[in-house]
Scaffold this active site. Structure first.
Site, PDB file in Angstrom:
ATOM      1  N   TRP A 184     -33.451  31.430  22.951  1.00 15.90           N
ATOM      2  CA  TRP A 184     -32.808  30.166  22.913  1.00 15.90           C
ATOM      3  C   TRP A 184     -33.338  28.979  22.313  1.00 15.90           C
ATOM      4  O   TRP A 184     -34.847  28.815  22.706  1.00 15.90           O
ATOM      5  CB  TRP A 184     -32.727  29.809  24.723  1.00 15.90           C
ATOM      6  CG  TRP A 184     -32.248  28.647  24.912  1.00 15.90           C
ATOM      7  CD1 TRP A 184     -30.747  28.427  24.617  1.00 15.90           C
ATOM      8  CD2 TRP A 184     -32.806  27.194  24.942  1.00 15.90           C
ATOM      9  NE1 TRP A 184     -30.750  26.914  25.016  1.00 15.90           N
ATOM     10  CE2 TRP A 184     -31.744  26.424  25.164  1.00 15.90           C
ATOM     11  CE3 TRP A 184     -33.969  26.951  25.257  1.00 15.90           C
ATOM     12  CZ2 TRP A 184     -32.089  25.129  25.213  1.00 15.90           C
ATOM     13  CZ3 TRP A 184     -34.457  25.605  25.396  1.00 15.90           C
ATOM     14  CH2 TRP A 184     -33.438  24.616  25.433  1.00 15.90           C
ATOM     15  N   GLU A 225     -29.197  33.547  23.320  1.00 22.39           N
ATOM     16  CA  GLU A 225     -28.406  32.714  24.246  1.00 22.39           C
ATOM     17  C   GLU A 225     -27.846  31.354  23.841  1.00 22.39           C
ATOM     18  O   GLU A 225     -28.819  30.305  23.247  1.00 22.39           O
ATOM     19  CB  GLU A 225     -29.487  32.292  25.469  1.00 22.39           C
ATOM     20  CG  GLU A 225     -28.971  31.261  26.618  1.00 22.39           C
ATOM     21  CD  GLU A 225     -30.105  31.322  27.518  1.00 22.39           C
ATOM     22  OE1 GLU A 225     -31.153  31.460  27.252  1.00 22.39           O
ATOM     23  OE2 GLU A 225     -29.882  30.711  28.825  1.00 22.39           O
ATOM     24  N   LYS A 227     -25.527  27.672  24.480  1.00 23.25           N
ATOM     25  CA  LYS A 227     -25.364  26.859  25.537  1.00 23.25           C
ATOM     26  C   LYS A 227     -24.303  25.738  25.128  1.00 23.25           C
ATOM     27  O   LYS A 227     -24.029  25.593  23.672  1.00 23.25           O
ATOM     28  CB  LYS A 227     -26.592  26.122  26.372  1.00 23.25           C
ATOM     29  CG  LYS A 227     -27.107  24.992  25.583  1.00 23.25           C
ATOM     30  CD  LYS A 227     -28.513  24.886  26.279  1.00 23.25           C
ATOM     31  CE  LYS A 227     -28.531  23.793  27.472  1.00 23.25           C
ATOM     32  NZ  LYS A 227     -29.769  23.556  27.869  1.00 23.25           N
ATOM     33  N   ASP A 258     -25.651  32.550  30.519  1.00 25.82           N
ATOM     34  CA  ASP A 258     -26.290  31.650  31.361  1.00 25.82           C
ATOM     35  C   ASP A 258     -25.391  30.965  32.094  1.00 25.82           C
ATOM     36  O   ASP A 258     -24.677  30.394  31.496  1.00 25.82           O
ATOM     37  CB  ASP A 258     -27.486  30.752  30.899  1.00 25.82           C
ATOM     38  CG  ASP A 258     -28.071  29.818  31.889  1.00 25.82           C
ATOM     39  OD1 ASP A 258     -27.536  29.293  32.558  1.00 25.82           O
ATOM     40  OD2 ASP A 258     -29.285  29.729  31.665  1.00 25.82           O
ATOM     41  N   HIS A 261     -24.424  27.302  31.461  1.00 31.30           N
ATOM     42  CA  HIS A 261     -24.109  26.833  29.914  1.00 31.30           C
ATOM     43  C   HIS A 261     -22.809  26.760  29.582  1.00 31.30           C
ATOM     44  O   HIS A 261     -22.608  26.716  28.395  1.00 31.30           O
ATOM     45  CB  HIS A 261     -25.126  27.789  29.055  1.00 31.30           C
ATOM     46  CG  HIS A 261     -26.453  27.852  29.266  1.00 31.30           C
ATOM     47  ND1 HIS A 261     -27.185  28.102  28.408  1.00 31.30           N
ATOM     48  CD2 HIS A 261     -27.148  26.859  29.898  1.00 31.30           C
ATOM     49  CE1 HIS A 261     -28.498  27.873  28.755  1.00 31.30           C
ATOM     50  NE2 HIS A 261     -28.375  27.028  29.542  1.00 31.30           N
ATOM     51  N   HIS A 285     -28.433  35.257  32.358  1.00 34.41           N
ATOM     52  CA  HIS A 285     -29.385  34.293  33.136  1.00 34.41           C
ATOM     53  C   HIS A 285     -28.533  33.478  34.280  1.00 34.41           C
ATOM     54  O   HIS A 285     -28.139  32.890  34.058  1.00 34.41           O
ATOM     55  CB  HIS A 285     -29.780  33.133  32.046  1.00 34.41           C
ATOM     56  CG  HIS A 285     -31.093  33.372  31.284  1.00 34.41           C
ATOM     57  ND1 HIS A 285     -31.450  32.389  30.361  1.00 34.41           N
ATOM     58  CD2 HIS A 285     -31.622  34.287  31.220  1.00 34.41           C
ATOM     59  CE1 HIS A 285     -32.701  32.987  29.750  1.00 34.41           C
ATOM     60  NE2 HIS A 285     -32.699  34.093  30.430  1.00 34.41           N
ATOM     61  N   ASP A 293     -25.843  21.476  33.906  1.00 32.37           N
ATOM     62  CA  ASP A 293     -26.721  22.605  33.911  1.00 32.37           C
ATOM     63  C   ASP A 293     -27.970  22.371  34.783  1.00 32.37           C
ATOM     64  O   ASP A 293     -29.015  22.027  34.002  1.00 32.37           O
ATOM     65  CB  ASP A 293     -26.946  22.746  32.456  1.00 32.37           C
ATOM     66  CG  ASP A 293     -27.974  24.218  32.167  1.00 32.37           C
ATOM     67  OD1 ASP A 293     -27.670  24.851  32.902  1.00 32.37           O
ATOM     68  OD2 ASP A 293     -28.305  24.258  31.233  1.00 32.37           O
ATOM     69  N   ASP A 295     -29.713  23.961  37.013  1.00 34.17           N
ATOM     70  CA  ASP A 295     -30.823  25.034  37.216  1.00 34.17           C
ATOM     71  C   ASP A 295     -31.289  25.176  38.680  1.00 34.17           C
ATOM     72  O   ASP A 295     -32.389  25.196  38.933  1.00 34.17           O
ATOM     73  CB  ASP A 295     -32.036  25.100  36.155  1.00 34.17           C
ATOM     74  CG  ASP A 295     -31.210  25.455  34.803  1.00 34.17           C
ATOM     75  OD1 ASP A 295     -31.081  26.759  34.738  1.00 34.17           O
ATOM     76  OD2 ASP A 295     -31.535  24.717  33.996  1.00 34.17           O
ATOM     77  N   ASP A 325     -32.477  32.124  35.974  1.00 34.27           N
ATOM     78  CA  ASP A 325     -33.056  31.153  35.250  1.00 34.27           C
ATOM     79  C   ASP A 325     -32.728  29.788  35.914  1.00 34.27           C
ATOM     80  O   ASP A 325     -31.659  29.393  35.890  1.00 34.27           O
ATOM     81  CB  ASP A 325     -32.269  31.225  33.964  1.00 34.27           C
ATOM     82  CG  ASP A 325     -32.905  29.772  32.969  1.00 34.27           C
ATOM     83  OD1 ASP A 325     -33.777  29.309  33.331  1.00 34.27           O
ATOM     84  OD2 ASP A 325     -32.164  29.681  31.942  1.00 34.27           O
TER      85      ASP A 325
HETATM   86  C1  RNT Z   1     -32.079  26.443  28.503  1.00 32.38           C
HETATM   87  C2  RNT Z   1     -31.968  27.863  28.605  1.00 32.38           C
HETATM   88  C3  RNT Z   1     -33.204  28.706  28.520  1.00 32.38           C
HETATM   89  C4  RNT Z   1     -34.386  28.213  29.712  1.00 32.38           C
HETATM   90  C5  RNT Z   1     -35.582  28.974  29.497  1.00 32.38           C
HETATM   91  C6  RNT Z   1     -36.706  28.309  30.104  1.00 32.38           C
HETATM   92  O1  RNT Z   1     -31.022  25.656  28.916  1.00 32.38           O
HETATM   93  O2  RNT Z   1     -31.310  28.267  29.901  1.00 32.38           O
HETATM   94  O3  RNT Z   1     -33.073  30.046  28.868  1.00 32.38           O
HETATM   95  O4  RNT Z   1     -33.910  27.656  30.759  1.00 32.38           O
HETATM   96  O5  RNT Z   1     -35.823  29.451  28.274  1.00 32.38           O
HETATM   97 ZN    ZN Z   2     -31.034  30.248  30.341  1.00 30.67          ZN
END
Ligand code: RNT
Ligand code: ZN
Length: 417
Positions: A184, A225, A227, A258, A261, A285, A293, A295, A325
């Site tokens: 990523w 990955e 986003k 993810d 994302h 993720h 986003d 998290d 994640d």
């Molecule tokens: C970032 C991505 C990625 C990170 C990690 C820490 O938006 O989701 O996966 O969260 O690599």
């Molecule tokens: Zn991620």
């Protein structure tokens, strides 16, 4: 017979009435490994002993005391979390979690710098996953890495990507279980770009160089990955979902989905069956975005259940690598791991407890009334009894008893940091 056994017996009968074999479900559930992300343990800081801001459009908020400051502390914390989560799982490292005495440039890192992690994983008999770290670095300060117009900077990051695949492959070889290395990159722009094409073409080129060497998929798998946007990089993300989806299909890579994302009302659950006809495997993720986003720790909400249902209904578990994640620094970090991972497993269990064939039969015959009625009925079946029984058989705390363990650990270990 204990209360848990008793409750399980009753629940088993109730599920059997719908044609679901709970024993078989638990047998299947124990074969699913979730990859616990190292970065929840220390707010994505890592151990490079640098003071670079995290950057890359990422943001961690909160300052709960007791975060892991060394690889040993992080390993101890992760082990404690593993002891509270039923089943055998994996650990997901980022390159910045390197364990060395002296500083090693990111383009110079090698398996030997992660030997302590390999030894640790071997001892626990778990697999490792890996990620190059394309952020929190002076050469990534302007938000561009693999697509930097400066060839020197671009090459530095390409070398980092290549080095990380070698490390991933070494993990896989040493541990006898293929490591997924997930690429990523943060690359993007705060404001509207003029030449999107230039950056996208650079990314194709850089990825081609990183992936040039074939590595046996027995040891190592590549994931990519995409986003939508990052903080301060709102207008343009070079590695968008479409970009990586197309790249993955063409080059037989794993697509990483993810859950944070995409556009706020867009969920990854619906993407699973759309992508699988065209790729061999995917990486998830699993995260939780709140308004953006963000998290947040994964909770047992509709989103999570929909993801689990798609994996189970489509029989995709064997082709899906489930990673987590999220990074919440405002609560106890071990609790965050435990809550999120237990929820992921619980969601899979719930999906496995579904009388899927019955739902499909209703659907095929056009009886959508019964399909809806049954889907709603399933929501209040006694799955908690099945879950408690599962935790008991796996020798981990039943119900919320895990919290006492975390509180004790906080008092005895974390509060002394
Ligand atoms: C970032 C991505 C990625 C990170 C990690 C820490 O938006 O989701 O996966 O969260 O690599
Ligand atoms: Zn991620």
């Amino acid at each position: 017979m204990s209360q848990i056994d008793n409750a399980y017996k009753l629940a088993k009968e109730q599920y059997a009435a719908f044609g679901v074999d709970t024993d078989a479900v638990l047998k299947k559930l124990e074969s699913v490994a979730i990859s616990l992300h190292c970065w929840q343990g220390d707010d994505v800081c890592g151990f490079e002993s640098k003071a670079d801001a995290i950057g890359g459009g990422l943001a961690v908020t909160g300052n709960y005391p007791g975060k892991a400051r060394t690889p040993d502390e992080l390993r101890a914390d992760a082990e404690k979390a593993f002891s509270l989560i039923p089943g055998k799982h994996r650990f997901n490292l980022h390159a910045c979690y390197i364990d060395t005495d002296k500083k090693v440039e990111r383009n110079q890192i090698a398996p030997e710098h992660f030997q302590t992690w390999i030894d640790w994983a071997k001892g626990l008999q778990i697999g490792l996953d890996f990620n190059p770290t394309f952020f929190a670095h002076p050469k990534a300060a302007d938000g561009l890495t693999l697509t930097h117009p400066d060839e020197g900077i671009r090459n530095f990051w390409i070398e980092h990507g290549i080095a990380c695949r070698e490390i991933g492959a070494a993990f896989g070889k040493a541990l006898g279980s293929a490591t997924v290395t997930n690429v990523w990159i943060p690359d993007g722009m705060k404001d509207t770009p003029a030449n999107r094409k230039y950056f996208r073409e650079l990314l194709v080129n850089s990825l081609d160089k990183i992936f040039a060497k074939e590595i046996d998929t027995k040891y190592h798998l590549d994931a990519i990955e995409g986003k939508l946007f990052g903080m301060g990089l709102e207008s343009f993300t070079v590695g968008s979902h479409e970009f990586y989806l197309a790249y993955a299909v063409k080059h037989n890579k794993l697509v990483t989905l993810d859950s944070g994302h995409y556009h706020p009302t867009e969920t990854i659950a619906d993407k699973i069956t759309s992508i699988f006809p065209f790729v061999d495997e995917i990486l998830l993720h699993v995260s939780r975005g709140v308004r953006w986003d963000s998290d947040h720790v994964v909770i047992l909400n509709d989103d999570l259940q929909a993801i689990a249902q798609e994996l189970v209904r489509g029989n995709y578990l064997g082709r899906t690598h489930i990673g987590l994640d999220f990074f919440d620094a405002s609560i106890n970090r071990l609790a965050a791991w435990t809550i999120g991972t237990r929820n992921m497993i619980k969601a899979l269990m719930l999906a496995m407890l579904e009388p899927y064939k019955k739902l499909c039969d209703y659907e095929m015959s056009g009886d959508y009334t019964s399909r809806l009625a049954l889907m709603e009925e399933l929501k209040t079946l006694p799955y908690a009894a099945v879950w408690d029984y599962y935790c008991q058989t796996k020798n981990v705390p039943v119900g919320i008893a895990w919290l006492d363990e975390v509180k004790k650990y906080e008092k005895e270990v974390l509060s002394k940091r």
